[in-house]
Design a protein around this motif. Structure first.
Motif, PDB file in Angstrom:
ATOM      1  N   ALA A   1      -3.709   7.998   3.975  1.00 15.68           N
ATOM      2  CA  ALA A   1      -3.384   8.803   5.127  1.00 15.68           C
ATOM      3  C   ALA A   1      -4.400   9.924   5.203  1.00 15.68           C
ATOM      4  N   GLY A   2      -4.792  10.026   6.561  1.00 14.80           N
ATOM      5  CA  GLY A   2      -5.701  11.174   6.842  1.00 14.80           C
ATOM      6  C   GLY A   2      -7.272  10.870   6.745  1.00 14.80           C
TER       7      GLY A   2
ATOM      8  N   ASP B   1      -7.296   5.498   8.548  1.00 16.02           N
ATOM      9  CA  ASP B   1      -5.896   6.010   8.944  1.00 16.02           C
ATOM     10  C   ASP B   1      -6.187   6.581  10.443  1.00 16.02           C
ATOM     11  N   ILE B   2      -7.099   7.487  10.714  1.00 12.78           N
ATOM     12  CA  ILE B   2      -7.460   7.899  12.003  1.00 12.78           C
ATOM     13  C   ILE B   2      -7.566   6.787  12.999  1.00 12.78           C
TER      14      ILE B   2
ATOM     15  N   ARG C   1      -4.023   4.536  13.209  1.00 10.42           N
ATOM     16  CA  ARG C   1      -2.818   4.896  13.983  1.00 10.42           C
ATOM     17  C   ARG C   1      -2.736   5.288  15.471  1.00 10.42           C
ATOM     18  N   PRO C   2      -3.919   5.641  16.175  1.00 10.23           N
ATOM     19  CA  PRO C   2      -3.608   5.667  17.452  1.00 10.23           C
ATOM     20  C   PRO C   2      -3.635   4.135  18.174  1.00 10.23           C
TER      21      PRO C   2
ATOM     22  N   LEU D   1       0.911   1.185   7.364  1.00  7.48           N
ATOM     23  CA  LEU D   1       1.350   1.345   5.873  1.00  7.48           C
ATOM     24  C   LEU D   1       0.183   1.419   4.976  1.00  7.48           C
ATOM     25  N   ASN D   2      -0.045   2.904   4.593  1.00  6.95           N
ATOM     26  CA  ASN D   2      -1.041   3.185   3.806  1.00  6.95           C
ATOM     27  C   ASN D   2      -0.990   2.537   2.290  1.00  6.95           C
TER      28      ASN D   2
ATOM     29  N   PRO E   1      -3.490   2.511  -0.330  1.00 10.99           N
ATOM     30  CA  PRO E   1      -4.855   2.693  -1.262  1.00 10.99           C
ATOM     31  C   PRO E   1      -5.068   2.181  -2.455  1.00 10.99           C
TER      32      PRO E   1
ATOM     33  N   TRP F   1     -15.995  12.459   0.905  1.00 12.08           N
ATOM     34  CA  TRP F   1     -16.572  13.793   1.723  1.00 12.08           C
ATOM     35  C   TRP F   1     -15.815  15.216   1.163  1.00 12.08           C
ATOM     36  N   GLY F   2     -14.462  15.038   0.850  1.00 10.21           N
ATOM     37  CA  GLY F   2     -14.089  16.083   0.474  1.00 10.21           C
ATOM     38  C   GLY F   2     -14.530  16.695  -1.068  1.00 10.21           C
TER      39      GLY F   2
END
Lengths: 507, 317
Positions: free
Chosen positions: B35-36, B40-41, B44-45, B61-62, B64, B182-183
């Motif tokens: 999620a996130g 996911d982005i 969801r929309p 449904l995530n 991963p 990226w994090g």
């Protein structure tokens, strides 16, 4: 807008009825997922994410973040009362928390945990408010070599948290490290130890391991001991409150835990879990009576419970000032903002001050709500102990199963939970402490990844790696911890032997 | 009389075959990433607006793990009844089955419904870096082969493969430092631990706006609207323009009318103005392609990747 003007403006946003209500919903859900073992904040946030689409981005952020830090309040409850961590971040709390319950101090432990969480949460928000940008710049100065040094040091310093046999600790660490290598390696996409199973390529998740080792194992023990286990004396209302001595003993640990936790939040990875281990280790080190730890020392509850709350605040720093998520929970917050059309980064504070400051102000309100919510609940939670053991055990087992599944929607996690439940039961029978395994499973994958990245950076030069000033400084600490105590013991022995001889000669 | 009519109606209703009315159950869209994240982005929309065509609801449904391959493996093995689909990036669809043994091997082993979006990574350096243009960066890299270090979000990602392509086309050598996403890669470039980064347009945007990073080159055919000042590698004569695209995919054997229903619902979702704006702000292009076209392009991508992966030694012999 300076911090003072900002926060005043923020309160004007956060105190609108909608946002107060959103905050309330968030912290109530957070407390609930915290109390229920196995069900964690990340799953709950993902589940509630769609319901925030119609809201203002600030409102959405306020509610989702409320779940995140609210869970840290609730997490301690089951740790203290039934020896089962409500959250991965509350494993350490059970060591002394449950012992306090057995001594009839459950109410005190819960109250201290709630107050500690409140103080730490508030200190954390102040930290974000006054120093977020500066702290974020500081955090990026730590590169892979420094993180490698930190994880290596952490492994050395934290793996013997509860004392006990060195050999046992080594075996547990080895198992934890080995488990951490299972699955798809996150930087080169290769599968390791999956034996052709697609399911296994997702790896062994920390949460089902913890819930198995502590939750399921505890249920199995309860089932075995049945009614033979001495029932815990019911507590009278007067005894709910911590004594003056307990308050005095907790004050400094809460302060230290807050600082330790906040700093841990600035490190990428499962900061909340890690911070509690560090806080516990710190308290045991500075304590004049370390032998009380494991026997129901209130410091062992106060420090870690403050730390996990402060860590959630610390984790907001890179999110709010750089738009970079350091943990799965903050990644969801970032995703929520993006779906709302925001692109959080260094300019969030000037482009969308209502979101930035409104959110920070809401954390003050949320923490206050949590304190008001949790203190009266102490009495109610303690009455959980009056439930018949078999009902309680069934409930815990059920929640562990649901929680483990909800994590990745995976059956593999249920197997991991079951296997580690049985393994944890065996360890308890053999009187082996499983906490070094947890530490190694948290730190192992980080350590491997950062070492590999660091060696990429130095193109394979290990000398360059350890001679970076920050890295060297960090590495000296665990090295000293390994070398100094035996050295001191050796010197002391030498001196006492010499002293004995002197004695012999003197008369 | 009324009672008889009701009875007749009831008998008729229960006698109708169950399959006649798709959809009679909620739809599950599997997002094979946590999620996130970007999947996911997008999912969801889309799910929100697809609810109009799925009155019983649409759930994301995530699932991963394994670079999305765990989720896709479950979907290809799911019942092909149109109630379980997945939004999968091209890497999950064509790169992972070449790296590992999976229940799906090629684009013929699943049913692409349609392509939704695409985006292309960019190369960026710190704002205060000495290289102001990509030529300066490439020249510096040529002068010191392997000395400059470039962060990518992981080996085998489109960012990494673009970097490899650029090195071949531009005849230079840098050291790839793979992170997991990226994090982790972004703090490394901000802190000066690496010299440059390859990342997604939406991720880079806030840091570029804040004058912390500067984009040097885009790995795209045409200039990206958000980065109209950044040249593409193509413009400079280097062939490196691999994108990431997300294909809505069903298990093989899903009935054609059901696939069409899903396709129509998803197409309406990506054409929704709010979705278009959301994607534009992220530097993501809406790229509609039919299922058939998607399969063709996946095959092309599959073969292109085989060559790159072989060159990098990532494919098992």
């Amino acid at each position: 807008m300076g911090p003072l003007e900002g926060i005043v403006y923020g309160f004007s946003v956060a105190l609108t009825p909608t946002n107060v209500f959103a905050c309330f919903i968030g912290v109530v859900v957070g407390t609930l997922v915290g109390v229920l073992p196995g069900i964690g904040p990340v799953g709950a946030m993902a589940l509630l994410l769609p319901s925030t689409f119609a809201l203002h981005p600030a409102t959405a952020l306020i509610m989702l973040a409320g779940i995140y830090y609210g869970a840290m309040y609730g997490g301690s409850t089951t740790s203290i009362l039934v020896n089962v961590p409500g959250e991965a971040g509350s494993v350490v709390t059970l060591i002394d928390g449950y012992q306090m319950t057995r001594k009839g101090r459950a109410g005190a432990a819960l109250a201290i945990a709630a107050v500690g969480s409140f103080v730490a949460g508030t200190i954390g928000v102040v930290g974000i408010m006054v120093a977020a940008a500066w702290l974020a710049d500081l955090a990026v100065r730590f590169g892979p070599p420094e993180y490698f040094a930190i994880t290596l040091g952490g492994l050395v310093l934290l793996s013997r948290l509860t004392g006990g046999s060195l050999v046992h600790a080594f075996i547990m660490v080895a198992i934890g490290l080995a488990l951490g290598t299972v699955g798809m390696d996150s930087i080169s996409a290769l599968r390791r130890f999956t034996f052709g199973s697609v399911q296994l390529s997702q790896g062994v998740d920390l949460v089902p391991v913890i819930m198995g080792l502590y939750g399921v194992a505890e249920v199995l023990l309860l089932a075995e001991e049945g009614i033979r286990r001495a029932s815990i004396a019911t507590v009278r209302l007067r005894e709910m409150l911590p004594t003056r001595l307990e308050w005095r003993q907790s004050a400094a640990p809460i302060a230290r835990g807050s600082v330790v936790g906040f700093i841990s939040g600035l490190v990428p990875g499962p900061a909340a879990v890690l911070s509690t281990f560090i806080a516990y280790a710190v308290e045991k080190k500075v304590s004049k009576t370390p032998e009380r730890f494991g026997q129901g020392a209130v410091e062992g509850v106060a420090g870690p419970e403050a730390a996990n709350n402060a860590a959630t605040a610390g984790a907001m720093v890179p999110l709010l000032s750089l738009g970079i998520p350091f943990s799965p929970a903050t990644a969801i917050l970032l995703g929520a903002l993006v779906i709302h059309g925001l692109n959080p980064g260094p300019l969030l504070i000037s482009q969308r001050p209502e979101v930035f400051w409104g959110f920070i102000a809401s954390m003050y309100i949320g923490n206050l709500m949590l304190l008001i919510l949790n203190l009266p609940l102490v009495g109610m939670f303690v009455s959980v102990l009056r439930l018949p053991q078999h009902v309680l055990a069934t409930l815990v087992l059920l929640l562990c199963l649901v929680g483990a599944y909800s994590l990745n929607n995976s059956f593999l996690d249920l197997w991991v939970l079951t296997i580690f439940g049985i393994f944890g039961y065996a360890l308890r029978k053999l009187r082996v402490d499983p906490s070094p395994l947890v530490v190694a499973l948290v730190l192992g994958p980080m350590m491997e990844k950062t070492l590999r990245q660091a060696l990429f950076l130095t193109r394979g030069d290990i000398v360059e790696l350890v001679s970076r000033p920050l890295t060297a400084a960090i590495l000296i600490l665990p090295a000293a911890a390994l070398v100094v105590p035996p050295l001191v013991r050796l010197l002391r022995r030498g001196r006492s032997v010499a002293g004995d001889r002197a004695h012999e000669v003197a008369p | 009389m009324r009672r008889v009519l009701l009875l007749v109606a009831f008998v008729l209703a229960s006698a109708l075959p169950a399959a006649a009315q798709y959809p009679e159950r909620p739809l599950t869209i599997v997002a094979a990433y946590p999620a996130g994240g970007m999947v996911d982005i997008v999912a969801r929309p889309m799910a929100e607006s697809m609810k109009k065509k799925f009155p019983k609801g649409v759930a994301v449904l995530n699932r991963p793990g394994g670079g999305g391959s765990v989720g896709l493996a479950e979907v290809v093995q799911a019942k092909p009844d149109g109630y379980t689909v997945i939004l999968a990036p091209v890497s999950t669809l064509v790169i992972h089955p070449q790296l590992n043994e999976l229940p799906y091997k090629t684009p013929d082993d699943y049913e692409p419904i349609m392509n939704t979006i695409a985006f292309h990574p960019l190369l960026a350096v710190r704002e205060d870096a000495q290289w102001k243009t990509v030529q300066e960066f490439v020249n510096a890299a040529r002068a010191n082969p392997g000395k400059l270090r470039v962060a990518t979000p992981g080996e085998g990602t489109s960012s990494h493969l673009n970097l490899e392509q650029l090195m071949v086309a531009g005849k230079f050598k840098v050291t790839n430092v793979p992170f997991s996403g990226w994090g982790e890669s972004s703090p490394a470039v901000l802190g000066g631990h690496v010299d440059a980064i390859v990342a997604q347009p939406g991720e880079l945007k806030p840091l570029v706006d804040a004058k912390k990073l500067r984009t040097l080159v885009a790995f795209q055919e045409k200039r990206q609207v958000l980065y109209s000042d950044t040249p593409t590698a193509k413009e400079l004569g280097w062939d490196a323009a691999l994108g990431t695209w997300f294909v809505l995919t069903a298990p093989k054997g899903t009935p054609a009318p059901v696939v069409k229903y899903l396709h129509d619902a998803a197409k309406a979702a990506i054409e929704e103005p709010s979705f278009v704006t959301l994607m534009k702000n992220r530097g993501v292009d809406i790229v509609y392609k039919t299922g058939e076209q998607s399969r063709k392009d996946l095959w092309k991508e599959y073969k292109d990747h085989t060559e790159i992966l072989k060159r990098l030694g990532m494919i098992k012999k």
